[in-house]
Enzyme design. Structure first.
Site, PDB file in Angstrom:
ATOM      1  N   LYS A 152       0.903  -1.288  -0.083  1.00 17.76           N
ATOM      2  CA  LYS A 152      -0.016   0.008  -0.066  1.00 17.76           C
ATOM      3  C   LYS A 152       0.910   1.041   0.013  1.00 17.76           C
ATOM      4  O   LYS A 152       1.752   1.474   0.827  1.00 17.76           O
ATOM      5  CB  LYS A 152      -0.851  -0.070   1.303  1.00 17.76           C
ATOM      6  CG  LYS A 152      -1.710  -1.071   1.512  1.00 17.76           C
ATOM      7  CD  LYS A 152      -2.461  -0.868   2.735  1.00 17.76           C
ATOM      8  CE  LYS A 152      -1.804  -0.849   4.236  1.00 17.76           C
ATOM      9  NZ  LYS A 152      -1.250  -2.413   4.510  1.00 17.76           N
ATOM     10  N   GLU A 153       0.757   2.192  -0.739  1.00 18.48           N
ATOM     11  CA  GLU A 153       1.423   3.461  -0.579  1.00 18.48           C
ATOM     12  C   GLU A 153       0.926   4.027   0.486  1.00 18.48           C
ATOM     13  O   GLU A 153       0.096   3.835   1.188  1.00 18.48           O
ATOM     14  CB  GLU A 153       1.073   4.352  -1.986  1.00 18.48           C
ATOM     15  CG  GLU A 153       1.545   3.858  -3.206  1.00 18.48           C
ATOM     16  CD  GLU A 153       1.095   4.687  -4.290  1.00 18.48           C
ATOM     17  OE1 GLU A 153       0.462   5.898  -4.294  1.00 18.48           O
ATOM     18  OE2 GLU A 153       0.973   4.081  -5.445  1.00 18.48           O
ATOM     19  N   ASN A 209      -7.843  -6.862  -5.061  1.00 25.90           N
ATOM     20  CA  ASN A 209      -8.328  -5.757  -5.046  1.00 25.90           C
ATOM     21  C   ASN A 209      -9.924  -5.589  -5.587  1.00 25.90           C
ATOM     22  O   ASN A 209     -10.450  -4.428  -4.888  1.00 25.90           O
ATOM     23  CB  ASN A 209      -7.670  -4.943  -6.218  1.00 25.90           C
ATOM     24  CG  ASN A 209      -6.053  -4.521  -5.830  1.00 25.90           C
ATOM     25  OD1 ASN A 209      -5.951  -4.534  -4.482  1.00 25.90           O
ATOM     26  ND2 ASN A 209      -5.364  -3.705  -6.647  1.00 25.90           N
ATOM     27  N   GLY A 254     -16.584   7.053   2.739  1.00 27.28           N
ATOM     28  CA  GLY A 254     -15.826   8.504   2.370  1.00 27.28           C
ATOM     29  C   GLY A 254     -16.161   8.796   0.930  1.00 27.28           C
ATOM     30  O   GLY A 254     -17.464   8.676   0.643  1.00 27.28           O
ATOM     31  N   GLY A 258      -9.617   5.706  -4.928  1.00 29.67           N
ATOM     32  CA  GLY A 258      -8.929   6.542  -6.030  1.00 29.67           C
ATOM     33  C   GLY A 258      -7.589   5.787  -6.297  1.00 29.67           C
ATOM     34  O   GLY A 258      -7.714   4.537  -5.576  1.00 29.67           O
ATOM     35  N   CYS A 261      -4.309   1.948  -8.468  1.00 28.51           N
ATOM     36  CA  CYS A 261      -4.840   0.482  -8.775  1.00 28.51           C
ATOM     37  C   CYS A 261      -6.279   0.173  -8.614  1.00 28.51           C
ATOM     38  O   CYS A 261      -6.750  -0.370  -9.559  1.00 28.51           O
ATOM     39  CB  CYS A 261      -4.264  -0.223  -7.513  1.00 28.51           C
ATOM     40  SG  CYS A 261      -2.360  -0.232  -7.726  1.00 28.51           S
TER      41      CYS A 261
END
Ligand SMILES: NC(=O)c1ccc[n+]([C@@H]2O[C@H](COP(=O)([O-])OP(=O)(O)OC[C@H]3O[C@@H](n4cnc5c(N)ncnc54)[C@H](O)[C@@H]3O)[C@@H](O)[C@H]2O)c1
Length: 443
Positions: A152-153, A209, A254, A258, A261
């Site tokens: 995960k970034e 994902n 939320g 975005g 991925c």
């Protein structure tokens, strides 16, 4: 081991650096000469917590090197990773043009036995295609493995060095053993190394994902209903999350998901389904729900100001698609900003890391503010899109003083409606009752 990584982006740079940090010799290759030159001078092209220190140290120690020369870069490597981008193409499928270009370049460059490992997210059948192309053009023994990446970034170093699992798709046991050896330092806490076919490994990444995106769209859809029914989605979350079959993770309402991925991977799996006679109705809905959710904030803004939006100034906190990254690919904040600009509003923005990327695409259409409070100075309202920690406990009295109109649109539910009411804000959030401040007494 001697490794080469082709594609020095979020995945390639993090993976290459982490492998170098446990003693491997790693060459990171990229076609972007400016990026490679910058890295050689200690300039890290992305914001990722903890990355800079690791890059600088491993580069200084000589275990991590950078080049634009693919042939020279792979010459010494036993294992070559492909970590180039696989963006969405016009029809929604994954655009594999870079993967094929790199495969062809590799076929020319391979100078001895190699294992070519695909880390890029690629549709089922791609690795077999890579293997066929390489074996057709190259006279040395080549093996191919699919090794989907789950980092995960924002937490990429931890995810890379302490993964929940490592998945590899292989054609033979020897390739799996070589990769198990490479990953051993990251799997010291007995996390599983899961070996499967090329096809299953490719599919695993998309299914993971797809599941995560589904959870987000699910809770967003439920949040929208909660709001209409006078329920509070945060209470509902607590009510469901303690059920261990459901849990809490990835069930935060939320402004939509975005990033580089989820949107493209959801569309790629939909495309795989429709190309193989298995329409993925659920995934299509996940995508539709998410696109609608990205407009939830602008709808609230429009509902509040009515036709008084032109000429107003709105502050936006949080531009990156999530906290702790500078990545703005498919960021919900950009959908909001585009709509505000189209409505004639002026926009003052703040993000701890993503402002250079936003400035590169928006130029002087926005006012860029170094500090969160600077962005709200004189603004007619604040919209929070990304939940950076720095926004969580602001001084509400200072905010009241700086805002021209005390209105907050909170796209991540980071404040308590009760507290906002006590401070006299009008406060809109996701899946909860609106707080409408009483009119201010006239002086
Ligand atoms: N970013 C993430 O969080 C993440 C997580 C898991 C998986 N993935 C997958 O990993 C892959 C890479 O994603 P990313 O976010 O790191 O992409 P990125 O865009 O950050 O990096 C890709 C890099 O490849 C380079 N490149 C392009 N063509 C090249 C070529 N011909 N030769 C050498 N280099 C070339 C680009 O210059 C760029 O630096 C994608 O398939 C993505 O879906 C990404």
């Amino acid at each position: 081991m001697k490794l080469a990584i082709i594609g020095t982006g979020y995945v390639g740079l993090v993976t290459g650096t982490c492998f170098a940090d446990c003693g491997n010799d790693v060459v990171c290759i990229d076609k972007d000469a400016a990026k490679i030159d910058g890295l050689k001078h200690g300039k890290i092209p992305i914001y990722e917590p903890g990355l800079e220190e690791l890059v600088v140290r491993n580069f200084a120690d000589g275990r991590l090197t950078f080049t634009t020369d693919l042939k020279a870069g792979v010459a010494q490597a036993e294992i070559v990773f492909i970590a180039v981008g696989t963006p969405q193409s016009q029809d929604g499928s994954a655009d594999l043009s870079t993967v094929w270009a790199v495969t062809d370049a590799l076929a020319e460059a391979i100078n001895g036995p190699k294992i070519v490992v695909t880390k890029s997210t690629v549709p089922v059948g791609t690795n077999r295609g890579v293997l066929t192309r390489l074996r057709a053009k190259c006279k040395h023994p080549v093996e191919v493995a699919s090794n989907p990446e789950f980092l995960k970034e924002g937490a990429a170093i931890d995810d890379c060095t302490k993964p929940d699992r490592v998945v590899v798709g292989v054609e033979n046991a020897a390739t799996a053993e070589k990769l198990r050896e490479l990953y051993a330092p990251f799997l010291r806490t007995d996390k599983p190394f899961v070996v499967m076919s090329l096809e299953s490994a490719e599919m695993t990444k998309y299914v993971a994902n797809a599941m995560l995106a589904t959870k987000i769209s699910f809770i967003n859809e439920m949040a929208n209903l909660c709001e209409r029914m006078g329920a509070d989605v945060n209470d509902v979350r607590k009510g469901i999350g303690h059920d261990q079959r459901i849990g809490f993770q990835f069930l935060h309402p939320g402004a939509g998901y975005g990033g580089s991925c989820f949107p493209k991977d959801v569309r790629a799996i939909i495309s795989m389904g429709s190309n193989h006679g298995t329409p993925l109705t659920l995934m299509e809905s996940v995508d539709v729900v998410n696109e609608a959710q990205k407009t939830v904030l602008i709808k609230k803004v429009r509902a509040h100001y009515g036709d008084r939006l032109a000429g107003r100034t709105l502050a936006v906190w949080g531009l990156a698609f999530k906290p702790k990254t500078d990545d703005i690919r498919e960021a919900p904040a950009l959908v909001l900003i585009d709509a505000l600009l189209a409505a004639g509003a002026k926009v003052r923005v703040h993000d701890p890391e993503a402002m250079p990327n936003v400035r590169a695409s928006y130029g002087d259409k926005l006012v860029y503010c170094d500090k969160p409070y600077g962005a709200i100075e004189g603004a007619d309202g604040l919209v929070i899109v990304t939940e950076w920690t720095a926004f969580r406990t602001p001084d509400f009295e200072v905010m009241k003083r700086l805002l021209a109109e005390k209105v907050v649109f909170d796209g991540r539910n980071i404040y308590e409606p009760k507290i906002m009411a006590q401070h006299g804000f009008t406060y809109y959030s996701i899946g909860r009752r609106d707080v409408v401040a009483p009119p201010e007494p006239r002086p």
